[in-house]
Design a protein around this motif. Structure first.
Motif, short mmCIF file in Angstrom:
data_model
loop_
_atom_site.label_atom_id
_atom_site.label_comp_id
_atom_site.label_asym_id
_atom_site.label_seq_id
_atom_site.Cartn_x
_atom_site.Cartn_y
_atom_site.Cartn_z
N SER A 176 -34.26 -55.82 -53.02
CA SER A 176 -33.63 -55.10 -52.07
C SER A 176 -34.59 -54.33 -50.61
O SER A 176 -34.52 -54.30 -49.51
CB SER A 176 -33.01 -53.75 -51.87
OG SER A 176 -34.16 -52.21 -52.90
N GLY A 177 -35.81 -54.51 -51.31
CA GLY A 177 -36.76 -54.37 -50.42
C GLY A 177 -37.54 -52.83 -49.97
O GLY A 177 -38.23 -52.58 -49.56
N CYS A 178 -37.10 -52.02 -51.56
CA CYS A 178 -37.31 -50.58 -51.63
C CYS A 178 -38.53 -50.39 -51.28
O CYS A 178 -38.82 -49.13 -50.82
CB CYS A 178 -36.24 -50.20 -52.17
SG CYS A 178 -36.40 -50.96 -54.21
N ILE A 179 -40.08 -50.65 -52.12
CA ILE A 179 -40.94 -50.38 -52.00
C ILE A 179 -41.63 -50.87 -51.43
O ILE A 179 -42.72 -49.83 -49.88
CB ILE A 179 -41.00 -52.03 -53.35
CG1 ILE A 179 -40.85 -51.25 -54.03
CG2 ILE A 179 -42.92 -51.06 -53.10
CD1 ILE A 179 -41.44 -51.96 -56.26
N THR A 206 -38.75 -50.29 -39.49
CA THR A 206 -39.46 -51.06 -39.81
C THR A 206 -39.70 -52.46 -39.56
O THR A 206 -39.03 -52.68 -39.75
CB THR A 206 -39.72 -50.01 -41.35
OG1 THR A 206 -38.90 -50.71 -42.24
CG2 THR A 206 -39.97 -48.93 -41.51
N SER A 207 -41.28 -52.12 -39.99
CA SER A 207 -41.08 -53.94 -39.54
C SER A 207 -41.87 -54.20 -40.67
O SER A 207 -43.20 -53.81 -41.05
CB SER A 207 -41.93 -53.82 -38.02
OG SER A 207 -42.83 -54.54 -38.33
N VAL A 208 -41.47 -54.90 -41.38
CA VAL A 208 -42.27 -55.73 -42.77
C VAL A 208 -41.91 -57.27 -42.33
O VAL A 208 -40.60 -58.02 -42.03
CB VAL A 208 -41.37 -55.60 -43.96
CG1 VAL A 208 -41.86 -56.46 -45.77
CG2 VAL A 208 -41.53 -54.35 -44.23
N GLU A 209 -43.23 -57.96 -42.56
CA GLU A 209 -43.15 -59.67 -42.57
C GLU A 209 -42.67 -59.94 -44.11
O GLU A 209 -43.27 -59.83 -45.01
CB GLU A 209 -44.45 -59.92 -42.85
CG GLU A 209 -44.53 -61.70 -42.39
CD GLU A 209 -44.71 -62.10 -40.98
OE1 GLU A 209 -44.60 -62.77 -41.06
OE2 GLU A 209 -45.00 -61.41 -39.59
N MET A 242 -31.03 -59.04 -47.69
CA MET A 242 -30.78 -57.60 -47.50
C MET A 242 -31.98 -56.85 -47.99
O MET A 242 -31.90 -55.88 -46.36
CB MET A 242 -30.72 -57.26 -49.25
CG MET A 242 -29.47 -56.64 -49.33
SD MET A 242 -27.98 -55.76 -49.89
CE MET A 242 -27.90 -55.77 -47.64
N ALA A 243 -32.76 -57.48 -47.79
CA ALA A 243 -34.56 -57.00 -47.94
C ALA A 243 -34.23 -56.72 -45.96
O ALA A 243 -34.76 -55.43 -45.49
CB ALA A 243 -35.69 -57.11 -48.36
N LYS A 244 -34.64 -57.49 -45.01
CA LYS A 244 -34.57 -57.76 -43.94
C LYS A 244 -33.69 -56.56 -43.19
O LYS A 244 -33.88 -55.95 -42.60
CB LYS A 244 -33.93 -59.35 -43.64
CG LYS A 244 -35.14 -60.15 -43.20
CD LYS A 244 -35.54 -61.00 -42.91
CE LYS A 244 -36.06 -62.07 -43.31
NZ LYS A 244 -35.70 -63.59 -42.64
N GLN A 245 -32.19 -56.84 -43.53
CA GLN A 245 -30.93 -55.65 -43.71
C GLN A 245 -32.03 -54.30 -43.48
O GLN A 245 -32.30 -53.07 -42.32
CB GLN A 245 -30.07 -55.71 -43.80
CG GLN A 245 -29.08 -57.00 -43.45
CD GLN A 245 -27.87 -57.17 -43.77
OE1 GLN A 245 -27.15 -55.51 -44.49
NE2 GLN A 245 -27.45 -57.95 -44.44
#
Ligand code: GLN
Length: 282
Positions: free
Chosen positions: A124-127, A162-165, A152-155
Motif C-alpha cells: 500500500s506504500g504505508c512505510i 508526498t513524493s515517492v519514486e 494503490m501505493a501511487k494513489q
C-alpha cells in the motif's frame, strides 16, 4: 430506515460471527464513515432517517462483514500513523506492528539531513509514504513486484501529498539496487505455510498471499536477498530495518550478522513478540 432499526438488524446479523464489542466497534466505524454520526449522535438521535443511498452502502457493508471481509477493504481505507491509506485486496492491510517499525525509524532519523531511503515490497506504500511525510529531508524510493499494489501505493502518495519514486521489480531477481541508501527497510512476506492454521480466516480469505507467505523450507529467502543487497548498497552510516516473523527472530538475526552487518538488534512489538530487526554497516 431509522438508524435504530438498522442497528438492530446489524447486531442480529453479525451475532455469533464476531464478539459483541467488535460488532459495536464495526457499527460505530461504518456509521461514522458514511453518516458522519458519532456513537453519541446515534444514541441521541435513534430516529435518524437513513437515506436510500446511504442505506445501500450500509447494507452492503453488513453483507460483506457477514462474509468476513476486513472492514478496511469494505471502507477502502484505513489509518496508519495518523495518515489515511486507501486499501484493496491487492495490498496487505497496514498493521499496528508496522507502525511501530516506522515510528522507530522516524525516531532514529528525525534530525537527519538529506538521506535516501528504500522500501522493499511497499504494498500500500504505508512505510515509504509515512517516512516521506515524517522525514521531509528524505528522498524515498519504493519497489514492489505487483503492478496492482504499485497503483494503490501511487494513489496513496498523492492522497498524502508526498513524493515517492516507485519502481516495479522482483527483488529476488535483482542483481543490484539503483542507488546507495542510508536506510533500507522491508516488511517482506514471512509467514510460513505451517503457520496458516493459526491465521484468522478473514486474513487468509482476503489478503494477498503473495505479500504474506513463504515456504516452510526457505522462510528467510527475502531476508537473505535483501541482506545481501543491503550489505552492498547501504552507505557507511546506513541502517537496515526489517519487520520479521516472530518465531524466527534468532535465525533472522544470525543470517543478517553472517552477512557482515553490525549491531544486529531485535525488538519486540506491542504484543511482546520479536517483530523488528535493525542492523548497521559499521
Ligand atoms: N504480520 C502479518 C500477519 O501476520 C504478516 C506480514 C508479512 O508477511 N509481511 O498477517
Amino acid at each position: 430506515m431509522l438508524i435504530k432499526e438498522f442497528k438492530t438488524q446489524f447486531f442480529s446479523q453479525l451475532k455469533g460471527l464476531y464478539p459483541q464489542t467488535e460488532i459495536q466497534s464495526f457499527f460505530n466505524i461504518i456509521v461514522e464513515f458514511k453518516l458522519k454520526l458519532t456513537r453519541i449522535d446515534v444514541a441521541l438521535q435513534p430516529n435518524f432517517e437513513i437515506s436510500e443511498n446511504d442505506l445501500t452502502f450500509l447494507n452492503n457493508a453488513l453483507t460483506e462483514l457477514s462474509k468476513s471481509t476486513p472492514i478496511q477493504y469494505i471502507l477502502g481505507e484505513t489509518e496508519f500513523l495518523d495518515l489515511v491509506f486507501k486499501t484493496n485486496n491487492n495490498v496487505l492491510i497496514p498493521r499496528p506492528e508496522t507502525e511501530e517499525l516506522v515510528q522507530s525509524i522516524i525516531d532514529d532519523h528525525k534530525d537527519s539531513g538529506e538521506i535516501k531511503i528504500l522500501d522493499i515490497g511497499t504494498g500500500s506504500g504505508c512505510i515509504a509514504i509515512s517516512l516521506a511525510k515524517n522525514l521531509p529531508n528524505a528522498k524515498v524510493y519504493a519497489l514492489d513486484i505487483s503492478k496492482e499494489a504499485l497503483k494503490m501505493a501511487k494513489q496513496n502518495a498523492i492522497l498524502n501529498n508526498t513524493s515517492v519514486e516507485f519502481i516495479e521489480t522482483d527483488i529476488l531477481n535483482l542483481e543490484k539496487l539503483p542507488d546507495n541508501f542510508d536506510i533500507i527497510v522491508s516488511n517482506p512476506p514471512y509467514v510460513r505455510e505451517v503457520e496458516k492454521e493459526q491465521m484468522e480466516k478473514n486474513v487468509l480469505d482476503n489478503e494477498p498471499h503473495i505479500a504474506l507467505f513463504v515456504t516452510n523450507e526457505n522462510p528467510l529467502l527475502f531476508y537473505n536477498k535483501i541482506g545481501d543487497l543491503a550489505k552492498k548498497h547501504l552507505t557507511s552510516k546506513g541502517t537496515l530495518y526489517f519487520e520479521i516473523n516472530q518465531y524466527l527472530g534468532k535465525e533472522t538475526a544470525e543470517l543478517i550478522s553472517n552477512k557482515g552487518l553490525k549491531n544486529v538488534q531485535l525488538k519486540k512489538d506491542i504484543f511482546g513478540e520479536d517483530r523488528m530487526l535493525k542492523a548497521t554497516v559499521i
